[in-house]
Motif scaffolding. Structure first.
Motif: not given
Length: 141
Positions: A1, A3-7, A9, A11, A48, A93, A97
Motif C-alpha cells: 500500500m 498512502e497518498v493522502t488519508p483518504s 491509498a 495498491q 483507488s 505522490l 496530492r
C-alpha cells in the motif's frame, strides 16, 4: 500500500516498474547497468482514485499521460536504481496530492467604488493639465 493522502491509498500492483538504461555521460558503467526507472500508473483504470481527482490528474499530467490513460514517469537523475525509484514515487505522490486538492473557489466579480472612480478621474484631469502646459505659450500676437 502506498498512502497518498488519508483518504487515498494506491495498491502496490497499480504501479508498474521497469528498469531502463539511463542516458547521458557515465562511461562504460552506463552501458551495462539499468539505473533509470520508468514508473507506469494507470490513471484511467485505477480503482483507488475518486473521479474528481482523476479528472484533475488528467489535466496536471499533460504530456506524461499517454493515449491509454497511463501516466509514465522516468527518473534517471541518480546513480542508483533505488534512489531513482524513490524519486519516481515521490513525483507520482506529489502529482496525485496536487490533484487531490480542491479547486479554488471561483472569483467574485466586483465593481470599483465611487471614491475610486473619482480618484481615477481626478488623476486623469491632473495629468491632462500637465500635458496641456507643455505646448507653446499662446500669446496675443
Amino acid at each position: 500500500m502506498i498512502e497518498v493522502t488519508p483518504s487515498i491509498a494506491l495498491q502496490d500492483d497499480e504501479v508498474v516498474w521497469k528498469a531502463v538504461r539511463a542516458s547521458g555521460p557515465g562511461g562504460q558503467h552506463v552501458n551495462k547497468t539499468s539505473t533509470a526507472v520508468e514508473l507506469r500508473f494507470d490513471v484511467r483504470g485505477s480503482p483507488s482514485l475518486p473521479e474528481p481527482v482523476r479528472a484533475r490528474l488528467y489535466r496536471l499530467a499533460g504530456s506524461r499521460l499517454n493515449q491509454e490513460g497511463v501516466l509514465v514517469l522516468v527518473a534517471q537523475a541518480r546513480r542508483s536504481q533505488e534512489l531513482n525509484r524513490q524519486e519516481a514515487v515521490n513525483r507520482l505522490l506529489e502529482l496525485i496530492r496536487k490533484a487531490a486538492e480542491p479547486p479554488p473557489p471561483p472569483r467574485k466579480k466586483t465593481k470599483p467604488t465611487y471614491a475610486s472612480k473619482l480618484r481615477r478621474l481626478e488623476g486623469k484631469a491632473k495629468r491632462g493639465g500637465v500635458k496641456a502646459m507643455r505646448g507653446r505659450p499662446r500669446g496675443e500676437d
